[in-house]
Design an enzyme around this catalytic site. Structure first.
Site, short mmCIF file in Angstrom:
data_model
loop_
_atom_site.label_atom_id
_atom_site.label_comp_id
_atom_site.label_asym_id
_atom_site.label_seq_id
_atom_site.Cartn_x
_atom_site.Cartn_y
_atom_site.Cartn_z
CE LYS A 186 -1.73 3.13 2.86
NZ LYS A 186 -1.71 4.01 2.03
CD GLU A 262 13.67 0.68 9.13
OE1 GLU A 262 14.25 1.69 9.56
OE2 GLU A 262 14.03 -0.49 9.20
CB CYS A 297 13.25 9.10 8.12
SG CYS A 297 14.40 8.06 7.04
CD GLU A 396 10.24 12.83 11.21
OE1 GLU A 396 9.05 12.56 11.63
OE2 GLU A 396 11.13 11.94 10.76
P1 NAD Z 1 2.43 8.52 7.84
O1 NAD Z 1 2.97 7.66 9.09
O2 NAD Z 1 1.42 9.40 7.90
O3 NAD Z 1 2.14 7.42 6.59
C1 NAD Z 1 2.82 6.41 6.09
C2 NAD Z 1 2.04 5.49 5.54
O4 NAD Z 1 1.25 4.84 6.66
C3 NAD Z 1 0.94 5.99 4.38
O5 NAD Z 1 1.02 4.86 3.37
C4 NAD Z 1 -0.24 6.01 5.15
O6 NAD Z 1 -1.38 6.02 4.10
C5 NAD Z 1 -0.30 5.29 5.96
N1 NAD Z 1 -1.25 4.96 7.22
C6 NAD Z 1 -1.43 6.26 7.57
N2 NAD Z 1 -2.54 5.96 8.63
C7 NAD Z 1 -2.35 4.41 8.73
C8 NAD Z 1 -3.42 3.71 9.54
N3 NAD Z 1 -4.24 4.17 10.52
N4 NAD Z 1 -3.22 2.49 9.45
C9 NAD Z 1 -2.22 1.97 8.40
N5 NAD Z 1 -1.60 2.69 7.63
C10 NAD Z 1 -1.94 3.99 7.94
O7 NAD Z 1 3.94 8.98 7.48
P2 NAD Z 1 4.32 10.03 6.04
O8 NAD Z 1 3.76 11.43 6.36
O9 NAD Z 1 3.70 9.34 4.87
O10 NAD Z 1 5.72 9.52 5.98
C11 NAD Z 1 6.56 10.65 6.83
C12 NAD Z 1 7.10 9.90 8.10
O11 NAD Z 1 7.67 8.62 7.70
C13 NAD Z 1 8.09 10.76 8.75
O12 NAD Z 1 7.95 10.42 10.27
C14 NAD Z 1 9.66 10.03 8.48
O13 NAD Z 1 10.51 10.19 9.32
C15 NAD Z 1 8.95 8.49 8.36
N6 NAD Z 1 10.04 7.74 7.34
C16 NAD Z 1 11.21 6.95 8.11
C17 NAD Z 1 11.87 6.22 7.33
C18 NAD Z 1 12.79 5.33 8.15
O14 NAD Z 1 13.53 4.33 7.40
N7 NAD Z 1 13.07 5.27 9.21
C19 NAD Z 1 12.08 6.55 6.07
C20 NAD Z 1 11.17 7.52 5.57
C21 NAD Z 1 10.14 8.13 6.29
#
Ligand code: NAD
Length: 496
Positions: A186, A262, A297, A396
């Site tokens: 997804k 992650e 991230c 963040e």
């Molecule tokens: P997010 O958590 O809002 O969304 C990530 C994914 O989760 C999306 O596909 C979203 O649709 C899905 N999602 C949202 N709510 C959900 C739920 N209730 N149940 C299941 N899935 C759900 O994050 P974002 O805004 O897309 O990305 C930014 C974040 O990702 C930042 O915090 C960043 O640090 C982190 N990130 C971490 C890494 C790493 O390797 N540690 C790498 C890239 C990004």
């Protein structure tokens, strides 16, 4: 691909899901608009998948797994197909890069040079590993043989964010597929297009139908049903810490599926006065926080500079800021593009407002930019005089905002650097080998750089301590996440 209009005027995108080898609309016919942060244009309507679509994808993945048409394929053949898939990504590099840029706003130069190349390299690397991994025989003695083998877990659910859509997907699907699993991916609702195209390329390369499915949709509507599904064996998530915590809860609430996360970061970058190369340290500090519009991230968003060199450091840093002014992401010379959407842009501006209202000194940026009408852009921003309790030192931001703090003592700065809920990445700059080792060892982070910030290779693990997540992507260690360990005892009643 020099300018936006000619290259994109005829571009049409298919936003339907890909389930069991076929492009399909959501079962209830719902869609959502996929618009570009580059200039606000509508790119396409995307299938707004929900629980029924997730269930269809999981059923297809399970059937493919049970049929053994992928999991049971000879490793050398699986390797060949994975490598063909990687080659297809490279061959479609321009198309994928343009799609990624239009969908999430990063400069096309990096979409091609970094995202496409890294995704292809990752798939190739795990493909090449398929027929090079051996299992073990335990040293148990003469009367028994104990085989320790690794088996695919089965159906792997993957949920990824929007900041590096192809790379984040590749880090998970490559080891999962290489190990013989079936996958349901997804993508983020903010950047669904390249994932769908990757699945088409995988299919054309010979990955059998049902093995790699992509189901776009919103988190609560499509992500949650995947994390809660009783027939998903493992969920691999990259995204925010807030949602990552929910993923672990959903795994526990359902079938205790393996959950790997992650998550976020607020990485400290510590520069001592005896830094061996101040220019390089400045370039790394500025380049790494502004790369990908700060939407990384592992961005070094907390810069700790020893007080005696802080003025000199900032003078050099400010001279570099003009190089990072946002431009049209479709222009090949642009190094800073658009923020992914208006919601994230508002979020970044809210943090900039908090920086000012809580007493930090705005040294650069702080305002919106308009290199392209209708897009989402913000100036590269630096705050000096930040103190550890300020919001911009703790939370963040996920935007091009650097918080600068100063220190006078090694023990004190390590304590401050570690005073975070996160533990993804860190760096220390010094010529003193004892200080470098001592500080690196004391920092609570999954990755620590010494006299660099952006070293990166598929051969090394990536992931965080603390609330930056559970598990590691990349390297051979990633196979541990997508395989179960089995012990088989064989009794030997030897006649000799
Ligand atoms: P997010 O958590 O809002 O969304 C990530 C994914 O989760 C999306 O596909 C979203 O649709 C899905 N999602 C949202 N709510 C959900 C739920 N209730 N149940 C299941 N899935 C759900 O994050 P974002 O805004 O897309 O990305 C930014 C974040 O990702 C930042 O915090 C960043 O640090 C982190 N990130 C971490 C890494 C790493 O390797 N540690 C790498 C890239 C990004």
């Amino acid at each position: 691909m020099n300018a936006a209009a000619p290259a994109t005027a005829t571009q049409t995108y298919d936003g339907r899901a890909l389930i069991n080898g076929e492009r399909v609309a959501a079962l209830d016919g719902q869609t959502f608009d996929c618009t570009s942060p580059v200039d606000g244009r509508l790119l396409t309507a995307v299938a707004r998948c929900g629980e029924a679509d997730i269930d269809a994808a999981v059923r297809a993945a399970r059937a493919a797994f049970e049929s053994r048409r992928w999991s049971g394929m000879a490793p050398a053949q699986r390797k060949r197909i994975m490598i063909k898939f990687a080659e297809a990504i490279s061959a479609h590099g321009d198309e994928l890069a343009l799609m990624e840029t239009l969908d999430m706003g990063k400069p096309v130069k990096y979409a091609k040079g970094v995202d496409v190349n890294s995704a292809a390299n990752c798939i190739r690397w795990y493909g090449e590993a398929v027929d090079k991994v051996y299992d073990e025989i335990a040293p148990t003695g003469a009367n028994a043989l104990a085989l320790i083998t690794r088996e695919a877990v089965g159906v792997v659910g993957v949920i990824v964010p929007w900041n590096y859509p192809m790379i984040m997907a590749a880090w998970k699907i490559a080891p999962a597929l290489a190990a013989g699993n079936s996958v349901v991916l997804k993508p983020s609702e903010k950047s669904p297009l390249t994932a769908l195209r990757l699945a088409e390329l995988a299919l054309a390369a010979g990955i059998p139908p049902g093995v790699f499915n992509v189901v776009p949709g919103y988190g609560p509507e499509a992500g949650s049903p995947l994390a809660l599904h009783m027939d998903v064996d493992c969920i691999a998530f990259t995204g925010s810490t807030r949602v990552g915590k929910q993923i672990h809860v959903m795994a526990g609430q359902s079938n205790l599926k393996r959950a790997w996360t992650e998550l976020g970061g607020k990485s400290p970058n510590i520069v001592f006065a005896d830094c061996p190369n101040l220019d390089r340290a400045v370039e790394a500090a500025v380049g790494s926080i502004f790369f990908n519009q700060g939407e990384s991230c592992n961005a070094p968003s907390r810069l700790f500079v020893e007080a005696s060199i802080k003025d000199a450091f900032l003078e050099k840093a400010l001279k570099l800021v003009p190089n990072y002014q946002p431009g049209n992401p479709l222009d090949k010379s642009t190094v800073m593009g658009a923020i992914v959407d208006q919601v994230q842009l508002d979020n970044v501006m809210r943090y900039i407002g908090l920086g000012t209202s809580e007493g930090a000194k705005l040294l650069a940026g702080g305002a919106l930019a308009t290199p392209v009408q209708g897009g989402c852009y913000v100036q590269p921003t630096i705050f000096d005089g930040v103190t550890p309790e300020m919001t911009i030192a703790r939370e963040e931001i996920f935007g091009p905002v650097l918080s600068v703090l100063s220190f006078t003592d090694a023990a004190e700065v390590v304590k401050q650097a570690n005073a975070s809920v996160y533990g993804l990445q860190a760096a220390v700059w010094t010529s003193d080998i004892n200080k470098a080792h001592g500080v690196a060892r004391a920092l609570r982070a999954g990755t620590v750089h010494v006299n660099s910030y952006d070293e990166d290779d598929i051969t090394v693990p990536f992931g965080g301590f603390r609330q930056s997540g559970v598990g590691r992507d990349k390297s051979m260690h990633a196979f541990d996440k997508y395989t179960e360990m089995k012990t088989t005892w064989i009794r030997i009643d030897s006649p000799v």
